[in-house]
Design a protein around this motif. Structure first.
Motif, PDB file in Angstrom:
ATOM      1  N   ASN A   1      -2.356  10.381 -14.862  1.00  0.00           N
ATOM      2  CA  ASN A   1      -0.963  10.611 -15.202  1.00  0.00           C
ATOM      3  C   ASN A   1      -0.608   9.237 -16.048  1.00  0.00           C
TER       4      ASN A   1
ATOM      5  N   ALA B   1      -5.466  14.455   0.569  1.00  0.00           N
ATOM      6  CA  ALA B   1      -4.230  14.236  -0.106  1.00  0.00           C
ATOM      7  C   ALA B   1      -4.135  13.174  -0.684  1.00  0.00           C
TER       8      ALA B   1
ATOM      9  N   LEU C   1      -0.915  19.595   0.038  1.00  0.00           N
ATOM     10  CA  LEU C   1      -1.202  18.067   0.180  1.00  0.00           C
ATOM     11  C   LEU C   1       0.114  17.173   0.667  1.00  0.00           C
TER      12      LEU C   1
ATOM     13  N   GLU D   1      -4.512  11.970  -9.611  1.00  0.00           N
ATOM     14  CA  GLU D   1      -3.596  12.271 -10.546  1.00  0.00           C
ATOM     15  C   GLU D   1      -2.975  10.951 -10.933  1.00  0.00           C
ATOM     16  N   LEU D   2      -2.589   9.874 -10.070  1.00  0.00           N
ATOM     17  CA  LEU D   2      -1.899   8.661 -10.504  1.00  0.00           C
ATOM     18  C   LEU D   2      -2.977   8.175 -11.818  1.00  0.00           C
TER      19      LEU D   2
ATOM     20  N   ALA E   1      -1.519  -0.558  -7.969  1.00  0.00           N
ATOM     21  CA  ALA E   1      -1.597   0.435  -6.914  1.00  0.00           C
ATOM     22  C   ALA E   1      -3.121   0.752  -6.563  1.00  0.00           C
TER      23      ALA E   1
ATOM     24  N   ALA F   1       1.983   1.720  -3.317  1.00  0.00           N
ATOM     25  CA  ALA F   1       0.956   2.375  -4.124  1.00  0.00           C
ATOM     26  C   ALA F   1       0.962   3.813  -3.786  1.00  0.00           C
ATOM     27  N   ASP F   2       1.092   4.321  -2.708  1.00  0.00           N
ATOM     28  CA  ASP F   2       0.884   5.555  -2.183  1.00  0.00           C
ATOM     29  C   ASP F   2       1.992   6.446  -2.879  1.00  0.00           C
TER      30      ASP F   2
ATOM     31  N   ALA G   1      -4.064  12.642  -4.881  1.00  0.00           N
ATOM     32  CA  ALA G   1      -2.655  11.805  -5.475  1.00  0.00           C
ATOM     33  C   ALA G   1      -3.225  10.901  -6.262  1.00  0.00           C
ATOM     34  N   TYR G   2      -4.204  10.067  -6.026  1.00  0.00           N
ATOM     35  CA  TYR G   2      -4.507   8.794  -6.753  1.00  0.00           C
ATOM     36  C   TYR G   2      -5.310   9.319  -7.781  1.00  0.00           C
TER      37      TYR G   2
ATOM     38  N   GLU H   1       4.070  15.304 -10.728  1.00  0.00           N
ATOM     39  CA  GLU H   1       4.239  15.458 -11.895  1.00  0.00           C
ATOM     40  C   GLU H   1       3.285  16.067 -12.864  1.00  0.00           C
ATOM     41  N   GLU H   2       1.888  15.870 -12.309  1.00  0.00           N
ATOM     42  CA  GLU H   2       0.933  16.574 -13.057  1.00  0.00           C
ATOM     43  C   GLU H   2       0.457  18.060 -12.403  1.00  0.00           C
ATOM     44  N   LYS H   3       1.027  18.311 -11.266  1.00  0.00           N
ATOM     45  CA  LYS H   3       0.655  19.557 -10.597  1.00  0.00           C
ATOM     46  C   LYS H   3       1.975  20.511 -10.198  1.00  0.00           C
TER      47      LYS H   3
ATOM     48  N   LEU I   1       3.651   5.752  -5.743  1.00  0.00           N
ATOM     49  CA  LEU I   1       3.304   5.902  -7.003  1.00  0.00           C
ATOM     50  C   LEU I   1       2.281   7.090  -7.383  1.00  0.00           C
ATOM     51  N   ALA I   2       1.236   7.154  -6.348  1.00  0.00           N
ATOM     52  CA  ALA I   2       0.254   8.283  -6.551  1.00  0.00           C
ATOM     53  C   ALA I   2       0.639   9.582  -6.118  1.00  0.00           C
ATOM     54  N   PHE I   3       1.507   9.909  -5.209  1.00  0.00           N
ATOM     55  CA  PHE I   3       2.220  11.223  -4.979  1.00  0.00           C
ATOM     56  C   PHE I   3       3.143  11.573  -5.815  1.00  0.00           C
ATOM     57  N   ILE I   4       3.711  10.588  -6.720  1.00  0.00           N
ATOM     58  CA  ILE I   4       4.815  10.868  -7.519  1.00  0.00           C
ATOM     59  C   ILE I   4       3.914  11.471  -8.937  1.00  0.00           C
ATOM     60  N   SER I   5       2.920  10.774  -9.016  1.00  0.00           N
ATOM     61  CA  SER I   5       2.021  11.316 -10.305  1.00  0.00           C
ATOM     62  C   SER I   5       1.529  12.707 -10.016  1.00  0.00           C
ATOM     63  N   LEU I   6       1.126  12.759  -8.658  1.00  0.00           N
ATOM     64  CA  LEU I   6       0.567  14.257  -8.076  1.00  0.00           C
ATOM     65  C   LEU I   6       1.737  15.355  -8.555  1.00  0.00           C
TER      66      LEU I   6
ATOM     67  N   ARG J   1       0.403  15.355   4.142  1.00  0.00           N
ATOM     68  CA  ARG J   1       0.827  13.773   3.864  1.00  0.00           C
ATOM     69  C   ARG J   1       1.923  13.578   4.922  1.00  0.00           C
TER      70      ARG J   1
ATOM     71  N   LYS K   1       0.768  -1.248   0.062  1.00  0.00           N
ATOM     72  CA  LYS K   1       0.078   0.036   0.018  1.00  0.00           C
ATOM     73  C   LYS K   1       0.795   1.212   0.074  1.00  0.00           C
TER      74      LYS K   1
END
Lengths: 324, 278
Positions: free
Chosen positions: B132, B121, A180, B128-129, B204, A91-92, B125-126, A101-103, A94-99, A184, A88
């Motif tokens: 992305n 948060a 965010l 955006e996952l 994920a 997974a988190d 983040a998810y 990259e996007e924002k 990956l999600a925050f890395i995407s966040l 976190r 988990k």
């Protein structure tokens, strides 16, 4: 053991081990995982095996450029900073890395490459001062147009220009992203437990340049400075993992890094000397050829060959006239 | 030439239409005649647009806000951001899920109110996952995989237009997406690597969902709507290869998650099943 992989990165400044986000991410991850890399800190992207920075040259002579691919490669070499993470937590990450990259990434591009004052006074100046002679005239500009193009494609707006409205929107997203991340992180030292992972490397890579650079338009920095935990997070990583760069860069970087730096500086100097000698020689030669040598040779040859002809002609003329 | 002129007029017309309605007014109650615009369901819409549109529909249904779905050939050019879908509520036009969530929140409808700061948060983040990785993968498969682009994406994308405009628009779109892929570093990826990324993303999401009914336990949030929109569309859309759907099918909790939302929020309308078959 085989020779270590070689990592090519942008040089550091402003108390950072590198000025580039992607390079910082890779450097931080390598430090966290304890990967023994031979480091080349350079300021000439053309000297990188892939033509861009960062780049990792493995001992099988493969070249990897994307930070995420470099991290995966290091992980396969058993240098894994994410070993203790649960599924988990992975997974988190990956999600925050995407966040980010996007924002955060679009705002970073804007702050360093598009905002006119920041670009002219800091970014372009830094790259122009650090790149070797002929490149410094055109590479910073080309890097800028590439970054602007990237921002345009990311936003899906072909005619995107620097302006208050765009700045406001990008910075709003970036500020939200930083909030965010701050929420976190909370009061922890790192995002997951007591040891840093790849997410910490990414957060550090994205936030440290904002925190440490001295941009004239520093709205992002102002906001970041108000988030104490992220602030301490970056300072902590700099102190713990990059103690040499953390001190301001007045004293020369010792040991492994200076090896790389020396190794790179000497040929640069030689190249510069060689180039200037070449240019001078070329100028001298062309000047000599244009003014003296060519015409003298021609005149010389003509002087040897033509007068008899002329005389002949004249004599012929005389003969003709005589005949008449 | 004539077709081109018609097309330009169309675009201009819609710009005017959008500008007229962009004036922001104070919060008013949700009207009965709210409409959601998307491209033609049967023979125009593409996987990525269909997924985004379904995500918005799911979100509005979760909020209990009625919306009428209208298909327009030129939906892409009507949208203020150039992206599908967009909603027309009262005298305002809002496009894409993120801004629509903001918009409904301003009207007093929110699904993420009960979350604490850390959860919010994580939810963002998810989301955006998904944007992305899943959305980018969908775009990659649509436009950068030659088989899919030739057989499905270009013909469908250009179906409302006659030649030569159809080819011009389709290649222009493909060119734009490919440039974007190069800019974000996906240009050098192979199809296999993209499938691998999709798997990683689903892994994920599956981990995060666990055995809960929704991502944040009992109540759905905008993240659930977004994930449902993408996964359900991928599962129900026929592409040149079934590989993409197969990757998702290996995560059973994601499958039952899709089924749960479909039954809870789309039970009344059967049309969703047939809505997005390419």
């Amino acid at each position: 053991m085989a020779a270590p992989d070689e990592l090519f990165c942008w040089e550091g400044d402003w108390g950072l081990p590198s000025v580039n986000t992607d390079c910082l991410v890779v450097l931080a991850y390598a430090q966290f995982a304890g990967a023994p890399l031979k480091l080349h800190k350079i300021s000439n992207p053309w000297r990188s095996p892939s033509g861009s920075l960062p780049a990792l040259r493995t001992n099988q002579k493969e070249t990897i450029s994307r930070p995420s691919d470099i991290i995966i490669h290091l992980r396969k070499q058993k240098y894994n900073a994410d070993y203790d993470l649960s599924a988990k937590e992975g997974a988190d990450s990956l999600a925050f890395i995407s966040l980010m990259e996007e924002k955060l990434m679009p705002a970073l591009i804007y702050a360093f490459w598009v905002e006119p004052k920041n670009y002219v006074e800091v970014t372009r100046r830094w790259y122009a001062e650090h790149m070797p002679f002929p490149l410094n005239f055109f590479l910073p500009g080309r890097m800028q147009s590439r970054q602007l193009e990237k921002l345009r494609l990311l936003r899906g707006d072909e005619s995107l220009e620097a302006g208050d409205e765009l700045e406001k929107e990008l910075y709003r997203e970036a500020v939200e992203c930083m909030n965010l991340l701050s929420q976190r992180l909370g009061s922890h030292k790192f995002f997951f437990g007591d040891s840093p992972s790849s997410l910490d490397a990414y957060v550090f890579g994205h936030l440290a340049p904002i925190l440490k650079s001295k941009l004239p338009n520093g709205k992002l920095q102002q906001h970041l400075k108000s988030l104490d935990n992220l602030n301490n997070f970056c300072t902590n990583i700099l102190l713990l993992y990059f103690p040499r760069d953390g001190r301001e860069t007045t004293n020369q970087k010792p040991s492994t890094q200076s090896e790389g730096a020396d190794f790179d500086n000497v040929p640069n100097k030689r190249k510069k000397q060689f180039l200037s000698a070449l240019v001078a020689l070329g100028a001298m030669l062309s000047y000599a050829l244009l003014t003296g040598m060519v015409s003298i040779q021609h005149v010389h040859q003509e002087a040897l060959e033509e007068p008899p002809d002329l005389q002949d002609l004249e004599s012929h003329h005389h003969e003709d006239e005589g005949d008449d | 030439m004539f077709v081109l002129v018609i097309h330009i007029l169309n675009v201009l017309h819609c710009c005017v239409f959008v500008c007229l309605f962009l004036t922001v007014t104070a919060a008013e109650p949700w009207p009965e005649n709210a409409t959601l615009y998307q491209p033609l369901k049967e023979d125009q819409i593409l996987l990525s647009d269909c997924a985004s549109s379904l995500a918005v529909q799911a979100y509005l249904r979760m909020c209990g806000l009625p919306v009428q779905v209208v298909c327009r050939v030129n939906a892409e050019y009507m949208s203020p951001s150039g992206k599908i879908p967009f909603i027309h509520v009262g005298n305002q036009v809002v496009s894409e899920l993120g801004p629509i969530v903001q918009f409904t929140k301003a009207k007093g409808h929110s699904l993420s109110e009960a979350l604490d700061d850390v959860q919010r948060a994580e939810m963002k983040a998810y989301m955006e996952l998904v944007n992305n990785m899943l959305l980018t993968a969908e775009l990659y498969i649509q436009w950068c995989d030659d088989a899919t682009a030739t057989e499905i994406s270009r013909p469908r994308y250009s179906s409302p237009y006659s030649w030569p405009l159809s080819s011009i628009l389709a290649y222009q779109k493909q060119w734009e997406v490919r440039r974007k892929m190069n800019a974000i570093g996906w240009g050098g990826k192979t199809l296999e690597q993209v499938y691998e990324d999709v798997s990683q993303c689903c892994q994920a999401l599956s981990q995060r969902l666990g055995t809960q009914p929704y991502f944040f336990n009992k109540h759905p949030t905008e993240l659930d709507a977004l994930v449902f929109g993408h996964l359900f569309t991928i599962l129900t859309t026929r592409l040149t290869s079934a590989e993409l759907a197969e990757r998702i099918k290996s995560y059973s909790n994601l499958l039952s998650f899709c089924r749960r939302i479909e039954q809870t929020y789309f039970e009344d309308k059967r049309l969703i099943q047939s809505s997005c078959s390419l």
